[in-house]
Design an enzyme around this catalytic site. Structure first.
Site, PDB file in Angstrom:
ATOM      1  N   LEU A 130      17.586  59.688 -63.320  1.00  0.00           N
ATOM      2  CA  LEU A 130      17.571  59.346 -64.445  1.00  0.00           C
ATOM      3  C   LEU A 130      18.423  58.080 -64.901  1.00  0.00           C
ATOM      4  O   LEU A 130      19.502  57.990 -64.360  1.00  0.00           O
ATOM      5  CB  LEU A 130      17.577  60.291 -65.349  1.00  0.00           C
ATOM      6  CG  LEU A 130      17.849  59.840 -66.984  1.00  0.00           C
ATOM      7  CD1 LEU A 130      16.603  60.931 -67.742  1.00  0.00           C
ATOM      8  CD2 LEU A 130      18.970  60.048 -67.592  1.00  0.00           C
ATOM      9  N   HIS A 131      17.975  56.890 -65.631  1.00  0.00           N
ATOM     10  CA  HIS A 131      18.626  55.862 -65.976  1.00  0.00           C
ATOM     11  C   HIS A 131      18.439  55.371 -67.219  1.00  0.00           C
ATOM     12  O   HIS A 131      17.160  55.118 -67.231  1.00  0.00           O
ATOM     13  CB  HIS A 131      19.023  54.746 -64.805  1.00  0.00           C
ATOM     14  CG  HIS A 131      17.765  54.397 -64.306  1.00  0.00           C
ATOM     15  ND1 HIS A 131      17.121  54.884 -63.453  1.00  0.00           N
ATOM     16  CD2 HIS A 131      17.183  53.229 -64.481  1.00  0.00           C
ATOM     17  CE1 HIS A 131      15.763  54.500 -63.066  1.00  0.00           C
ATOM     18  NE2 HIS A 131      16.058  53.320 -63.528  1.00  0.00           N
ATOM     19  N   GLN A 132      19.304  54.839 -67.979  1.00  0.00           N
ATOM     20  CA  GLN A 132      18.837  54.195 -69.330  1.00  0.00           C
ATOM     21  C   GLN A 132      19.018  52.766 -69.185  1.00  0.00           C
ATOM     22  O   GLN A 132      20.468  52.368 -69.095  1.00  0.00           O
ATOM     23  CB  GLN A 132      19.407  55.030 -70.410  1.00  0.00           C
ATOM     24  CG  GLN A 132      18.981  54.100 -72.010  1.00  0.00           C
ATOM     25  CD  GLN A 132      19.257  55.096 -72.957  1.00  0.00           C
ATOM     26  OE1 GLN A 132      18.351  55.741 -73.436  1.00  0.00           O
ATOM     27  NE2 GLN A 132      20.454  54.972 -73.689  1.00  0.00           N
TER      28      GLN A 132
END
Length: 170
Positions: A130-132
């Site tokens: 996950l990465h924003q």
């Protein structure tokens, strides 16, 4: 015989690594070459890390949409937002706010695109971790280049952008 078309060509050979999927994980595990698991082991300069927290870090995107495009990433290798624990969600939110402030202060960003692509079908290039994304925007930052030439013009080198944002980070 080829007739010249009077167009100048901008060459972006560094993008070929992205197009070919070089350095992309071979599987979904942390041990399968996940760059988000490897980056924290590097120096800030070599990993393009802007800031490190207890459970997340902020890193420049190696293939940015705009100068200053960064990502907030948990250290823990998880793919879903619903897998984050309370500490990770809290620090991810805090780092997102700090990223917005640093980009306004350091680059004069006038707006932002902030979000996550969860899963390959949603557009995630690295779906297993996950990465924003935090993408700074300015009035007039989109011109004919992406449409006509499939090229994005970035006015600053990544290492210079990393240094500017690290200094502006609160």
């Amino acid at each position: 015989m080829h007739e010249p078309d009077n167009f100048d060509r901008l060459w972006t050979p560094h993008r070929m690594a992205y197009i070919k999927g070089e350095n992309k994980p071979t599987g979904s595990g942390a041990e399968d070459g996940c760059p988000f698991c490897e980056i924290p082991k590097l120096s800030d300069e070599d990993g393009l890390v802007v800031a490190r927290g207890e459970v997340v870090f902020a890193v420049l995107n190696l293939y940015p949409y705009n100068s200053g495009h960064l990502m907030v990433v948990p250290y823990r290798h998880v793919s879903g937002y619903d897998e984050l624990d309370v500490a990770e969600m809290t620090e991810l939110g805090d780092f997102t706010q700090r990223a917005l402030r640093a980009l306004r202060k350091g680059s004069g960003a006038q707006g932002f695109n902030v979000g996550m692509n969860l899963g390959h079908v949603a557009g995630a290039g690295i779906a297993a971790h996950l990465h924003q994304h935090v993408v700074p925007r300015w009035g007039g930052d989109t011109n004919f280049m992406p449409v006509v030439a499939q090229t994005k013009v970035l006015p600053q080198l990544l290492h210079d952008t990393r240094e500017m944002l690290a200094q502006a980070w609160e």
